[in-house]
Design a protein around this motif. Structure first.
Motif, PDB file in Angstrom:
ATOM      1  N   LEU A 122       0.798  -1.226   0.000  1.00  0.00           N
ATOM      2  CA  LEU A 122       0.000   0.000   0.000  1.00  0.00           C
ATOM      3  C   LEU A 122       0.831   1.276   0.000  1.00  0.00           C
ATOM      4  CD1 LEU A 122      -2.860  -1.001   2.485  1.00  0.00           C
ATOM      5  CD2 LEU A 122      -2.874  -1.035  -0.023  1.00  0.00           C
ATOM      6  N   ILE A 123       1.889   1.338   0.790  1.00  0.00           N
ATOM      7  CA  ILE A 123       2.757   2.512   0.849  1.00  0.00           C
ATOM      8  C   ILE A 123       4.176   2.080   0.532  1.00  0.00           C
ATOM      9  CG2 ILE A 123       3.646   4.379   2.284  1.00  0.00           C
ATOM     10  CD1 ILE A 123       1.111   4.304   3.902  1.00  0.00           C
ATOM     11  N   GLN A 124       4.760   2.658  -0.509  1.00  0.00           N
ATOM     12  CA  GLN A 124       6.085   2.268  -0.969  1.00  0.00           C
ATOM     13  C   GLN A 124       7.050   3.439  -0.826  1.00  0.00           C
ATOM     14  OE1 GLN A 124       5.654   0.820  -4.992  1.00  0.00           O
ATOM     15  NE2 GLN A 124       4.193  -0.767  -4.417  1.00  0.00           N
ATOM     16  N   PRO A 125       7.837   3.483   0.235  1.00  0.00           N
ATOM     17  CA  PRO A 125       8.855   4.537   0.351  1.00  0.00           C
ATOM     18  C   PRO A 125       9.969   4.320  -0.665  1.00  0.00           C
ATOM     19  CG  PRO A 125       9.048   2.968   2.151  1.00  0.00           C
ATOM     20  CD  PRO A 125       7.822   2.580   1.394  1.00  0.00           C
ATOM     21  N   TYR A 126      10.607   5.412  -1.070  1.00  0.00           N
ATOM     22  CA  TYR A 126      11.718   5.285  -2.016  1.00  0.00           C
ATOM     23  C   TYR A 126      12.747   6.381  -1.781  1.00  0.00           C
ATOM     24  CZ  TYR A 126       9.302   8.918  -4.782  1.00  0.00           C
ATOM     25  OH  TYR A 126       8.681  10.072  -5.204  1.00  0.00           O
ATOM     26  N   GLY A 127      13.956   6.116  -2.217  1.00  0.00           N
ATOM     27  CA  GLY A 127      15.043   7.095  -2.175  1.00  0.00           C
ATOM     28  C   GLY A 127      15.673   7.204  -3.546  1.00  0.00           C
ATOM     29  N   GLU A 128      16.294   8.353  -3.827  1.00  0.00           N
ATOM     30  CA  GLU A 128      16.879   8.553  -5.153  1.00  0.00           C
ATOM     31  C   GLU A 128      18.050   9.522  -5.093  1.00  0.00           C
ATOM     32  OE1 GLU A 128      13.581   9.957  -7.441  1.00  0.00           O
ATOM     33  OE2 GLU A 128      13.474  11.897  -6.418  1.00  0.00           O
ATOM     34  N   LYS A 183      -0.674   3.812  -2.718  1.00  0.00           N
ATOM     35  CA  LYS A 183      -1.544   3.149  -3.700  1.00  0.00           C
ATOM     36  C   LYS A 183      -3.007   3.556  -3.494  1.00  0.00           C
ATOM     37  CE  LYS A 183      -2.282  -1.405  -5.759  1.00  0.00           C
ATOM     38  NZ  LYS A 183      -1.904  -2.845  -5.688  1.00  0.00           N
ATOM     39  N   VAL A 184      -3.662   3.978  -4.583  1.00  0.00           N
ATOM     40  CA  VAL A 184      -5.085   4.351  -4.525  1.00  0.00           C
ATOM     41  C   VAL A 184      -5.931   3.491  -5.455  1.00  0.00           C
ATOM     42  CG1 VAL A 184      -4.649   6.729  -3.809  1.00  0.00           C
ATOM     43  CG2 VAL A 184      -4.693   6.177  -6.249  1.00  0.00           C
ATOM     44  N   ALA A 185      -5.289   2.781  -6.380  1.00  0.00           N
ATOM     45  CA  ALA A 185      -5.969   1.889  -7.316  1.00  0.00           C
ATOM     46  C   ALA A 185      -4.898   1.032  -7.966  1.00  0.00           C
ATOM     47  CB  ALA A 185      -6.741   2.683  -8.377  1.00  0.00           C
ATOM     48  N   PRO A 186      -5.276  -0.064  -8.609  1.00  0.00           N
ATOM     49  CA  PRO A 186      -4.267  -0.874  -9.290  1.00  0.00           C
ATOM     50  C   PRO A 186      -3.445  -0.022 -10.255  1.00  0.00           C
ATOM     51  CG  PRO A 186      -6.344  -2.045  -9.227  1.00  0.00           C
ATOM     52  CD  PRO A 186      -6.629  -0.658  -8.708  1.00  0.00           C
ATOM     53  N   ASN A 187      -2.139  -0.011 -10.042  1.00  0.00           N
ATOM     54  CA  ASN A 187      -1.170   0.703 -10.881  1.00  0.00           C
ATOM     55  C   ASN A 187      -1.184   2.224 -10.701  1.00  0.00           C
ATOM     56  OD1 ASN A 187      -0.411  -1.782 -12.054  1.00  0.00           O
ATOM     57  ND2 ASN A 187      -2.028  -1.587 -13.587  1.00  0.00           N
ATOM     58  N   PHE A 188      -2.046   2.766  -9.832  1.00  0.00           N
ATOM     59  CA  PHE A 188      -2.102   4.213  -9.622  1.00  0.00           C
ATOM     60  C   PHE A 188      -1.733   4.556  -8.176  1.00  0.00           C
ATOM     61  CE2 PHE A 188      -4.633   3.811 -13.416  1.00  0.00           C
ATOM     62  CZ  PHE A 188      -4.354   4.980 -14.134  1.00  0.00           C
ATOM     63  N   PHE A 189      -0.918   5.638  -8.026  1.00  0.00           N
ATOM     64  CA  PHE A 189      -0.399   6.008  -6.720  1.00  0.00           C
ATOM     65  C   PHE A 189      -0.421   7.534  -6.559  1.00  0.00           C
ATOM     66  CE2 PHE A 189       1.508   2.098  -8.063  1.00  0.00           C
ATOM     67  CZ  PHE A 189       1.642   1.311  -6.925  1.00  0.00           C
ATOM     68  N   ILE A 190      -0.565   7.976  -5.320  1.00  0.00           N
ATOM     69  CA  ILE A 190      -0.241   9.360  -4.973  1.00  0.00           C
ATOM     70  C   ILE A 190       1.261   9.420  -4.731  1.00  0.00           C
ATOM     71  CG2 ILE A 190      -0.510  11.173  -3.245  1.00  0.00           C
ATOM     72  CD1 ILE A 190      -3.347  10.153  -2.789  1.00  0.00           C
ATOM     73  N   ASP A 191       1.917  10.414  -5.323  1.00  0.00           N
ATOM     74  CA  ASP A 191       3.373  10.531  -5.234  1.00  0.00           C
ATOM     75  C   ASP A 191       3.728  11.776  -4.422  1.00  0.00           C
ATOM     76  OD1 ASP A 191       6.067  10.265  -5.586  1.00  0.00           O
ATOM     77  OD2 ASP A 191       6.085  10.823  -7.716  1.00  0.00           O
ATOM     78  N   LEU A 192       4.337  11.574  -3.249  1.00  0.00           N
ATOM     79  CA  LEU A 192       4.807  12.662  -2.391  1.00  0.00           C
ATOM     80  C   LEU A 192       6.327  12.586  -2.360  1.00  0.00           C
ATOM     81  CD1 LEU A 192       2.294  12.219   0.575  1.00  0.00           C
ATOM     82  CD2 LEU A 192       2.024  13.634  -1.477  1.00  0.00           C
ATOM     83  N   ARG A 193       6.989  13.679  -2.780  1.00  0.00           N
ATOM     84  CA  ARG A 193       8.442  13.594  -2.983  1.00  0.00           C
ATOM     85  C   ARG A 193       9.112  14.913  -2.612  1.00  0.00           C
ATOM     86  NH1 ARG A 193      10.558  13.224  -8.966  1.00  0.00           N
ATOM     87  NH2 ARG A 193       8.289  13.092  -9.197  1.00  0.00           N
ATOM     88  N   ALA A 194      10.362  14.836  -2.153  1.00  0.00           N
ATOM     89  CA  ALA A 194      11.187  16.014  -1.901  1.00  0.00           C
ATOM     90  C   ALA A 194      12.609  15.712  -2.346  1.00  0.00           C
ATOM     91  CB  ALA A 194      11.162  16.409  -0.429  1.00  0.00           C
ATOM     92  N   ASP A 195      13.201  16.640  -3.099  1.00  0.00           N
ATOM     93  CA  ASP A 195      14.580  16.492  -3.569  1.00  0.00           C
ATOM     94  C   ASP A 195      15.387  17.723  -3.172  1.00  0.00           C
ATOM     95  OD1 ASP A 195      14.304  13.994  -4.950  1.00  0.00           O
ATOM     96  OD2 ASP A 195      13.251  15.060  -6.546  1.00  0.00           O
ATOM     97  N   TYR A 196      16.589  17.485  -2.695  1.00  0.00           N
ATOM     98  CA  TYR A 196      17.492  18.574  -2.328  1.00  0.00           C
ATOM     99  C   TYR A 196      18.628  18.622  -3.343  1.00  0.00           C
ATOM    100  CZ  TYR A 196      20.866  21.372   0.268  1.00  0.00           C
ATOM    101  OH  TYR A 196      21.760  22.332   0.641  1.00  0.00           O
ATOM    102  N   PHE A 197      18.843  19.801  -3.951  1.00  0.00           N
ATOM    103  CA  PHE A 197      19.846  19.950  -4.995  1.00  0.00           C
ATOM    104  C   PHE A 197      20.929  20.936  -4.572  1.00  0.00           C
ATOM    105  CE2 PHE A 197      15.990  18.851  -7.378  1.00  0.00           C
ATOM    106  CZ  PHE A 197      16.446  17.796  -8.153  1.00  0.00           C
ATOM    107  N   ALA A 254       1.278   9.035  -9.740  1.00  0.00           N
ATOM    108  CA  ALA A 254       2.226   8.162 -10.435  1.00  0.00           C
ATOM    109  C   ALA A 254       1.493   6.928 -10.961  1.00  0.00           C
ATOM    110  CB  ALA A 254       3.372   7.738  -9.492  1.00  0.00           C
ATOM    111  N   VAL A 255       2.054   6.393 -12.042  1.00  0.00           N
ATOM    112  CA  VAL A 255       1.494   5.204 -12.667  1.00  0.00           C
ATOM    113  C   VAL A 255       2.617   4.204 -12.878  1.00  0.00           C
ATOM    114  CG1 VAL A 255       0.283   4.273 -14.666  1.00  0.00           C
ATOM    115  CG2 VAL A 255      -0.246   6.584 -13.864  1.00  0.00           C
ATOM    116  N   LYS A 256       2.352   2.941 -12.527  1.00  0.00           N
ATOM    117  CA  LYS A 256       3.275   1.861 -12.860  1.00  0.00           C
ATOM    118  C   LYS A 256       2.648   1.032 -13.971  1.00  0.00           C
ATOM    119  CE  LYS A 256       5.747   1.236  -8.478  1.00  0.00           C
ATOM    120  NZ  LYS A 256       6.139   0.245  -7.444  1.00  0.00           N
ATOM    121  N   PHE A 257       3.388   0.866 -15.050  1.00  0.00           N
ATOM    122  CA  PHE A 257       2.864   0.144 -16.212  1.00  0.00           C
ATOM    123  C   PHE A 257       3.112  -1.350 -16.103  1.00  0.00           C
ATOM    124  CE2 PHE A 257       4.233   4.381 -17.526  1.00  0.00           C
ATOM    125  CZ  PHE A 257       3.039   4.896 -18.028  1.00  0.00           C
TER     126      PHE A 257
END
Length: 257
Positions: A122-128, A183-197, A254-257
């Motif tokens: 349901l909730i997928q944290p990520y780093g980049e 995740k809000v539906a199959p293959n559809f997500f709310i994307d919350l992100r912060a990037d420091y440059f 966000a969408v995952k194909f």
């Protein structure tokens, strides 16, 4: 410039063709460190990213992120006039020249990234981590407000008298960040992100600087629209200079194909 645009177009085409994750987001840019001390501007814009798996079956993605934001804008209506004289120098009439001057400060960024996503339900944290470039610019647009559009020059834009980039710079930019895919539906997500440059030093204006700019008229020819152009812009300020560190906060889908 043309080479950079070609490289960007080819990279974007490759990423889209192979993408298995895409996101579209509203973006807020907050200057940091020396950049923040030099300007209190806040950027608002949009963000688009595409990514594909580094290796099939692994939650590590390679991708491309494209971001555009305006961090300062002001416009002013000016009612100017010019004297029309005959060949002997006698005054015939005073010619009204209603103008609108729009100054826009903007940031365009394109960054390649490597992203690791936790493969949860349901909730997928990520780093980049990200590496790329930003283009910072100040542009001025002078528009004709007269009913007959006497001074406008562009056949595709009935109001435009002059458009010019007053100041611009390319900035090497790199950083790190992360977020959450909810995740809000199959293959559809709310994307919350912060990037420091971290960003290189650059010269730039902010909206406080451009608000003081003026348009001055001289040698105006009522039969020649080209007698008003960007050279009539009076720049009364010096550009600011600093590093260009930025915190970019994004809210999107966000969408995952």
């Amino acid at each position: 410039m043309k080479k950079s645009l070609l490289t960007l177009t080819l990279s974007l085409g490759f990423v889209i063709a192979n993408a298995q994750m895409g996101s579209l987001a509203f973006s807020i840019g907050l200057p940091q460190n020396e950049f923040k001390a030099n300007t209190d501007a806040t950027g608002f814009g949009g963000d688009l990213s595409f990514a594909f798996p580094f290796q099939k079956g692994t939650p590590v993605y390679l991708g491309l992120d494209i971001n555009y934001m305006v961090y300062g804008r002001n416009d002013e209506n000016l009612d100017l006039s010019a004297e029309v004289r005959d060949q002997n120098g006698n005054l015939i009439a005073s010619l009204p020249i209603p103008l609108r001057v729009v100054n826009t400060n903007s940031l365009f960024g394109t960054h390649a990234f490597i992203r690791a996503v936790a493969p949860l339900e349901l909730i997928q944290p990520y780093g980049e981590v990200l590496f790329g470039f930003r283009y910072i610019s100040t542009s001025t647009r002078i528009e004709d407000r007269s009913d007959e559009r006497r001074w406008a020059k562009d056949p595709d834009d009935s109001n435009l008298i002059s458009r010019q980039t007053v100041l611009d710079d390319w900035i090497l930019s790199y950083g790190f960040g992360g977020g959450f895919l909810i995740k809000v539906a199959p293959n559809f997500f709310i994307d919350l992100r912060a990037d420091y440059f971290k960003g290189q030093r650059a010269e730039y204006f902010d909206s406080e600087d451009t608000a003081s700019w003026t348009v001055t008229l001289s040698d105006i020819n009522s039969d020649d629209p080209d007698s008003i152009d960007g050279d009539n812009l009076g720049l009364e300020t010096q550009p600011r200079e600093s590093t260009t560190d930025l915190l970019n906060i994004k809210f999107g889908i966000a969408v995952k194909f």
